[in-house]
Design a protein around this motif. Structure first.
Motif, PDB file in Angstrom:
ATOM      1  N   GLU A  99       0.834  -1.201   0.000  1.00  0.00           N
ATOM      2  CA  GLU A  99       0.000   0.000   0.000  1.00  0.00           C
ATOM      3  C   GLU A  99       0.872   1.255   0.000  1.00  0.00           C
ATOM      4  OE1 GLU A  99      -2.134   1.006   3.561  1.00  0.00           O
ATOM      5  OE2 GLU A  99      -3.798   1.836   2.424  1.00  0.00           O
ATOM      6  N   ALA A 103       1.171   4.121  -2.898  1.00  0.00           N
ATOM      7  CA  ALA A 103       1.006   5.533  -2.548  1.00  0.00           C
ATOM      8  C   ALA A 103       2.229   6.347  -2.965  1.00  0.00           C
ATOM      9  CB  ALA A 103       0.757   5.669  -1.042  1.00  0.00           C
ATOM     10  N   THR A 131      -7.070  11.014   7.530  1.00  0.00           N
ATOM     11  CA  THR A 131      -5.878  10.196   7.308  1.00  0.00           C
ATOM     12  C   THR A 131      -5.741   9.903   5.819  1.00  0.00           C
ATOM     13  OG1 THR A 131      -7.138   8.162   7.676  1.00  0.00           O
ATOM     14  CG2 THR A 131      -6.045   9.144   9.584  1.00  0.00           C
ATOM     15  N   LYS A 132      -4.498   9.725   5.377  1.00  0.00           N
ATOM     16  CA  LYS A 132      -4.213   9.462   3.960  1.00  0.00           C
ATOM     17  C   LYS A 132      -4.894  10.504   3.089  1.00  0.00           C
ATOM     18  CE  LYS A 132      -4.255   4.484   4.945  1.00  0.00           C
ATOM     19  NZ  LYS A 132      -5.062   4.519   6.175  1.00  0.00           N
ATOM     20  N   SER A 134      -6.039  13.143   0.485  1.00  0.00           N
ATOM     21  CA  SER A 134      -5.813  13.647  -0.867  1.00  0.00           C
ATOM     22  C   SER A 134      -6.962  14.591  -1.192  1.00  0.00           C
ATOM     23  CB  SER A 134      -5.777  12.514  -1.896  1.00  0.00           C
ATOM     24  OG  SER A 134      -4.657  11.687  -1.716  1.00  0.00           O
ATOM     25  N   SER A 148      -1.062  12.529  -2.312  1.00  0.00           N
ATOM     26  CA  SER A 148      -1.407  12.393  -0.904  1.00  0.00           C
ATOM     27  C   SER A 148      -0.600  13.354  -0.042  1.00  0.00           C
ATOM     28  CB  SER A 148      -1.147  10.961  -0.436  1.00  0.00           C
ATOM     29  OG  SER A 148      -1.346  10.842   0.955  1.00  0.00           O
ATOM     30  N   GLY A 150      -0.811  12.864   3.283  1.00  0.00           N
ATOM     31  CA  GLY A 150      -0.544  12.070   4.470  1.00  0.00           C
ATOM     32  C   GLY A 150      -1.591  12.248   5.549  1.00  0.00           C
ATOM     33  N   ASP A 151      -1.174  11.958   6.770  1.00  0.00           N
ATOM     34  CA  ASP A 151      -2.055  12.019   7.937  1.00  0.00           C
ATOM     35  C   ASP A 151      -2.078  13.446   8.464  1.00  0.00           C
ATOM     36  OD1 ASP A 151      -3.403  11.735  10.322  1.00  0.00           O
ATOM     37  OD2 ASP A 151      -2.268   9.981  10.980  1.00  0.00           O
ATOM     38  N   GLY A 468      -7.306   7.165   0.566  1.00  0.00           N
ATOM     39  CA  GLY A 468      -6.571   8.017  -0.363  1.00  0.00           C
ATOM     40  C   GLY A 468      -7.357   8.391  -1.605  1.00  0.00           C
TER      41      GLY A 468
END
Length: 482
Positions: A99, A103, A131-132, A134, A148, A150-151, A468
């Motif tokens: 994963e 990403a 989270t993740k 986008s 992305s 990210g968090d 995402g």
């Protein structure tokens, strides 16, 4: 190093090298380095455990005229020794590594342009999830899904997020799409920016957005959808995550789910899966005896507290999520850690353990109850958790078989849900979305059977199955279609 440099010279563009790499990290962790980054230049000698001197090879390639970007995706091995295939620890970690690799590829490619079968009726900025994260920007027949960020619990990621959103507001979209969760940072920011600019806000339920993202990829206007993940805020203010939805343009109807079970301590139960197992046992009417405390390595006061929380709804939100069922069953088999170190860890361990079962078709069976309530089908797993007495210790082969049977049971429940959905709607197409569908063993069971039952099955193609890709679904729903 010279051989690698020669290989690079034969390639027409940018390269991503994936390899085991000794980087001084914790085993199973990964990093991605670019040639221009100091980290890779500092790794003189054999970064790769296969003896490749990365920095030296790149320097030679540059001297010989190679002008493209080179990236290294390195994974810290658990052991550096000849080994047939992957070690069990690395196999357990592999889904998360893959994963992350996907990403990273998306990140290196930058934004993704998704062309829609039907144009949107208005432009929309979709804020994604916590989270993740986008972002997505939809105009006309195209949606741009940005790389992305990210968090967003990370302050640096939040800053980048706010900067990116600010840049995308000129020229302004005609609407802003947010997740239904009222306290999620992207949703709060999206509502504030919309109010400041006089723009409409469209709140899209989490699992509706999951399904919509896959439907947007395939140009579908109506379908059944199975959206299974760790959790998302539901329209009834409970935590969803095992959803059978009927999706039509701009709208979704919840046709089924797993029966709700308390999460004692909320997020603390996600971090500590044994709490979830206690909640499952309590919901099944099982008394948490001293024998259970000994088996689960918890104290009697802990068991008493969590039981009280479940029975009285004290900081114990109801969760319907499939991811939480995986956590609890992993804890039942003794596979879940006391405290997780990464999202989805118990489920990944459970799948890896199930793949150790080599006996083929099993005669064992895990029961569940189907009940219809308010025109929805609910799958109740209480009977499964009543099957295992605390005194019984499972040998490794038997626990691997039960892990295998559990995946089949979840697959059977999904088939029952889809069949119910067809009875309600007449539809014979089904979309699969959400992080649970990263589970290869589950898909190996489910998809061939759906096809044998004459269903059209749609999976993600260019967009991640997890959070995402959520912003694409938000944009598709909020933007509408002609």
């Amino acid at each position: 190093a010279l051989t690698l440099a020669q290989d690079l010279l034969e390639l027409p563009g940018a390269v991503l090298i994936v390899d085991w790499a000794d980087m001084g990290l914790e085993s199973g962790e990964w990093r991605c380095f670019s040639q221009h980054e100091a980290q890779l230049n500092h790794h003189r000698g054999t970064v790769s455990t296969h003896g490749l001197g990365m920095a030296e090879a790149l320097a030679i390639a540059r001297d010989l005229g190679y002008g493209h970007e080179v990236h290294l995706f390195g994974v810290q091995p658990f052991e550096v020794a000849p080994h047939p295939g992957l070690t069990s620890l690395m196999a357990e970690r592999l889904p998360r590594i893959l994963e992350a690799l996907v990403a990273e590829i998306y990140r290196l490619m930058g934004s993704k342009l998704i062309r829609l079968a039907r144009p949107l009726v208005r432009s929309v900025l979709a804020m994604g999830t916590e989270t993740k994260n986008s972002l997505a920007l939809g105009r006309g027949s195209e949606v741009i899904l940005f790389q992305s960020l990210g968090d967003l619990a990370d302050p640096a990621a939040r800053t980048a997020f706010e900067d990116t959103v600010g840049a995308l507001l000129s020229p302004p979209p005609e609407a802003i799409a947010v997740d239904l969760h009222p306290d999620m940072f992207p949703s709060v920011l999206g509502r504030r920016l919309a109010a400041e600019r006089g723009l409409p806000v469209v709140a899209v339920q989490h699992h509706h957005a999951h399904a919509a993202a896959c439907m947007a990829e395939h140009g579908l206007q109506e379908s059944l959808a199975l959206t299974f993940d760790g959790m998302g805020w539901g329209a009834d203010a409970t935590l969803w995550g095992a959803e059978l939805l009927h999706i039509v343009p701009g709208h979704s109807v919840r046709l089924g789910s797993f029966a709700g079970v308390p999460l004692p301590g909320g997020d603390a139960a996600v971090r500590h899966p044994v709490r979830q197992l206690v909640a499952r046992l309590v919901a099944a009417g099982v008394e948490i005896t001293d024998a259970w405390c000994e088996r689960l390595r918890i104290s009697a006061p802990e068991a008493k507290l969590w039981t009280h929380q479940c029975r009285h709804g004290v900081n114990a939100p109801q969760s319907h999520a499939a991811g939480r069922l995986f956590d609890a069953f992993a804890a039942l088999l003794g596979l879940a850690p006391r405290s997780i170190t990464h999202e989805g860890e118990p489920a990944m361990r459970l799948e890896a353990h199930a793949r150790r079962w080599t006996g083929g078709t099993s005669q064992r069976f895990l029961p569940f109850e189907l009940r219809e309530q308010e025109q929805r089908l609910f799958v109740d797993w209480a009977a499964t958790f009543r099957m295992f007495p605390p005194e019984k210790t499972l040998p490794p082969d038997e626990s691997a078989e039960w892990a295998f049977v559990f995946h089949q049971a979840v697959g059977r429940a999904m088939l029952e849900m889809v069949t119910y959905g067809t009875g309600r709607t007449g539809l014979r197409s089904v979309v699969l979305s959400g992080g649970v569908f990263m589970n290869g063993l589950l898909k190996e069971y489910l998809i061939p059977r759906l096809i044998d039952m004459d269903y059209q099955v749609f999976q993600h193609q260019r967009v991640l199955v997890g959070d995402g890709g959520l912003a694409l679904g938000q944009a598709w729903v909020a933007g509408g279609g002609k």
